[in-house]
Scaffold this motif. Structure first.
Motif, PDB file in Angstrom:
ATOM      1  N   UNK A  41       3.027   1.245 -26.620  1.00  0.00           N
ATOM      2  CA  UNK A  41       2.219   0.202 -25.970  1.00  0.00           C
ATOM      3  C   UNK A  41       2.681  -0.142 -24.564  1.00  0.00           C
ATOM      4  N   UNK A  42       3.908   0.244 -24.196  1.00  0.00           N
ATOM      5  CA  UNK A  42       4.416  -0.044 -22.855  1.00  0.00           C
ATOM      6  C   UNK A  42       3.805   0.862 -21.799  1.00  0.00           C
ATOM      7  N   UNK A  43       3.318   2.008 -22.217  1.00  0.00           N
ATOM      8  CA  UNK A  43       2.925   3.043 -21.270  1.00  0.00           C
ATOM      9  C   UNK A  43       1.798   2.583 -20.348  1.00  0.00           C
ATOM     10  N   UNK A  44       0.788   1.939 -20.898  1.00  0.00           N
ATOM     11  CA  UNK A  44      -0.346   1.521 -20.065  1.00  0.00           C
ATOM     12  C   UNK A  44       0.081   0.485 -19.030  1.00  0.00           C
ATOM     13  N   UNK A  45       1.029  -0.375 -19.381  1.00  0.00           N
ATOM     14  CA  UNK A  45       1.494  -1.395 -18.434  1.00  0.00           C
ATOM     15  C   UNK A  45       2.361  -0.770 -17.350  1.00  0.00           C
ATOM     16  N   UNK A  46       3.152   0.226 -17.726  1.00  0.00           N
ATOM     17  CA  UNK A  46       3.955   0.934 -16.722  1.00  0.00           C
ATOM     18  C   UNK A  46       3.052   1.647 -15.718  1.00  0.00           C
ATOM     19  N   UNK A  47       1.990   2.269 -16.216  1.00  0.00           N
ATOM     20  CA  UNK A  47       1.032   2.943 -15.338  1.00  0.00           C
ATOM     21  C   UNK A  47       0.357   1.938 -14.412  1.00  0.00           C
ATOM     22  N   UNK A  48      -0.072   0.816 -14.957  1.00  0.00           N
ATOM     23  CA  UNK A  48      -0.709  -0.216 -14.140  1.00  0.00           C
ATOM     24  C   UNK A  48       0.224  -0.675 -13.025  1.00  0.00           C
ATOM     25  N   UNK A  49       1.490  -0.904 -13.360  1.00  0.00           N
ATOM     26  CA  UNK A  49       2.460  -1.359 -12.362  1.00  0.00           C
ATOM     27  C   UNK A  49       2.663  -0.314 -11.268  1.00  0.00           C
ATOM     28  N   UNK A  50       2.792   0.945 -11.639  1.00  0.00           N
ATOM     29  CA  UNK A  50       3.009   2.005 -10.658  1.00  0.00           C
ATOM     30  C   UNK A  50       1.808   2.154  -9.720  1.00  0.00           C
ATOM     31  N   UNK A  55      -0.701   1.040  -4.371  1.00  0.00           N
ATOM     32  CA  UNK A  55      -1.773   0.422  -3.584  1.00  0.00           C
ATOM     33  C   UNK A  55      -1.200  -0.588  -2.584  1.00  0.00           C
ATOM     34  N   UNK A  56      -0.193  -1.346  -3.016  1.00  0.00           N
ATOM     35  CA  UNK A  56       0.480  -2.263  -2.096  1.00  0.00           C
ATOM     36  C   UNK A  56       1.144  -1.488  -0.970  1.00  0.00           C
ATOM     37  N   UNK A  57       1.763  -0.354  -1.310  1.00  0.00           N
ATOM     38  CA  UNK A  57       2.389   0.479  -0.289  1.00  0.00           C
ATOM     39  C   UNK A  57       1.357   0.989   0.713  1.00  0.00           C
ATOM     40  N   UNK A  58       0.159   1.324   0.228  1.00  0.00           N
ATOM     41  CA  UNK A  58      -0.914   1.767   1.132  1.00  0.00           C
ATOM     42  C   UNK A  58      -1.210   0.689   2.174  1.00  0.00           C
ATOM     43  N   UNK A  59      -1.252  -0.537   1.718  1.00  0.00           N
ATOM     44  CA  UNK A  59      -1.527  -1.654   2.627  1.00  0.00           C
ATOM     45  C   UNK A  59      -0.373  -1.843   3.623  1.00  0.00           C
ATOM     46  N   UNK A  60       0.843  -1.644   3.165  1.00  0.00           N
ATOM     47  CA  UNK A  60       2.018  -1.878   4.006  1.00  0.00           C
ATOM     48  C   UNK A  60       2.216  -0.801   5.074  1.00  0.00           C
ATOM     49  N   UNK A  61       1.754   0.420   4.821  1.00  0.00           N
ATOM     50  CA  UNK A  61       2.023   1.507   5.765  1.00  0.00           C
ATOM     51  C   UNK A  61       0.932   1.643   6.826  1.00  0.00           C
ATOM     52  N   UNK A  62      -0.046   0.767   6.827  1.00  0.00           N
ATOM     53  CA  UNK A  62      -1.185   0.902   7.752  1.00  0.00           C
ATOM     54  C   UNK A  62      -0.743   1.039   9.207  1.00  0.00           C
ATOM     55  N   UNK A  63       0.244   0.259   9.626  1.00  0.00           N
ATOM     56  CA  UNK A  63       0.662   0.260  11.027  1.00  0.00           C
ATOM     57  C   UNK A  63       2.037   0.887  11.221  1.00  0.00           C
ATOM     58  N   UNK A  64       2.516   1.597  10.219  1.00  0.00           N
ATOM     59  CA  UNK A  64       3.851   2.186  10.291  1.00  0.00           C
ATOM     60  C   UNK A  64       3.843   3.421  11.200  1.00  0.00           C
ATOM     61  N   UNK A  65       4.930   3.635  11.920  1.00  0.00           N
ATOM     62  CA  UNK A  65       5.075   4.853  12.718  1.00  0.00           C
ATOM     63  C   UNK A  65       5.071   6.064  11.789  1.00  0.00           C
TER      64      UNK A  65
END
Length: 323
Positions: A41-50, A55-65
């Motif tokens: 039962x942990x697997x689906x939550x681990x996938x959701x978190x990853x 997606x958060x990283x996508x937002x953070x790298x928008x202006x990165x060199x």
């Protein structure tokens, strides 16, 4: 491990894969292991978190060199996306929701596929079943390199290049070795992935998409976690075709290192594989094992006895005749 002579062919054997017999012996001696054959039962939550982290990283790298974007794609995104591919591996065995909810497992795999950038989850499942059923099978197990790979990638420099290009070989090899008809789920996987890619590009521009694709290419290429590709089945010691690794990288790879245990019991989720070894240690502790995936990569490149040819192969005649 290994010998000093370079290889010019695969290691052809005429015996059945060892996992079937060991599974029978262990279950006869320790029937309690059957209780581990249940969804995690942990697997689906681990996938959701990853997925959310990427997606958060996508937002953070928008202006990165660009240089920093590629650095983080390797150091961070590569770990995240490689971990997601190993989650997809577990899901391909119906580990998230059980065999009675196959559709849920398939769609969770499609969801886990999103940060990878290219659709592959449905295709992976289609071929991975053959890897277990016909381990090392000539023309059946697409995990085994082709003769062209074995012939050409035979020097340290070429083997290093082969490791860098692993994502391409794993993607294209099935089309050459054992092509199969495209399934409905593969089409849906592709449509969902393309929609997600277009949405990310429309929302945040080019850099997030480059970040995701670079995370996949770099994380599945010459990366410490990618040592598992070589560690699992390349013949470091004659007579042994599957190896386990019990080190700390299992914490972020859904226990992918417990590979002998996984082939013995593919219906047991990665989370529970350490319990298999704990219950039946006499079947595993004496087997050759790896202690470092980085050392695996180093040895693969620089030892003459290792290379794409260092794989056990066998012929499954009945399977190839469709019987």
């Amino acid at each position: 491990m290994g010998n000093s002579a370079s290889r010019s062919d695969f290691e052809w054997v005429y015996t059945d894969q060892p996992h079937t017999q060991r599974r029978k012996e262990i279950l006869a001696k320790y029937p309690a292991i059957k209780a581990l054959m249940r969804p995690d039962p942990r697997l689906k939550w681990a996938v959701l978190a990853l997925v959310l982290v990427q997606l958060l990283a996508c937002w953070l790298v928008r202006a990165l060199a660009w240089r920093w974007l590629l650095f983080w794609a390797y150091a961070f995104g590569g770990c995240m996306n490689h971990s997601l591919t190993l989650a997809i591996h577990d899901i391909s065995h119906n580990a998230a929701f059980g065999t009675g909810c196959a559709a849920r497992n398939r769609w969770l795999a499609v969801f886990a596929n999103l940060p990878v950038g290219v659709p592959y989850a449905a295709s992976f499942k289609k071929y991975h079943v053959d890897h277990h059923r016909y381990l090392g099978g000539d023309g059946l197990d697409v995990d085994v390199p082709t003769r062209l790979e074995g012939w050409f990638f035979c020097t340290p420099a070429r083997k290093l290049l082969w490791l860098v290009l692993q994502p391409f070989f794993y993607s294209l090899r099935p089309l050459c070795v054992h092509p199969k008809a495209v399934t409905r789920m593969e089409v849906l996987n592709t449509l969902v992935q393309l929609a997600a890619d277009v949405a990310i590009f429309a929302l945040w521009g080019l850099k997030p998409m480059v970040y995701l694709l670079a995370s996949s290419f770099l994380g599945l290429g010459l990366h410490p976690i990618s040592g598992h590709f070589v560690a699992e089945h390349y013949m470091f010691l004659k007579g042994h075709e599957t190896y386990s690794y019990y080190g700390p990288l299992n914490w972020i790879t859904f226990n992918a290192g417990y590979h002998v245990e996984h082939h013995d019991f593919p219906s047991i989720p990665g989370y529970s594989l350490p319990l298999v070894r704990k219950i039946a240690p006499e079947y595993y502790d004496h087997l050759p094992q790896h202690h470092s995936w980085v050392k695996v990569l180093w040895d693969f490149v620089f030892e003459d006895s290792l290379g794409p040819y260092a794989r056990v192969k066998r012929v499954y005649r009945l399977a190839k005749d469709g019987l």
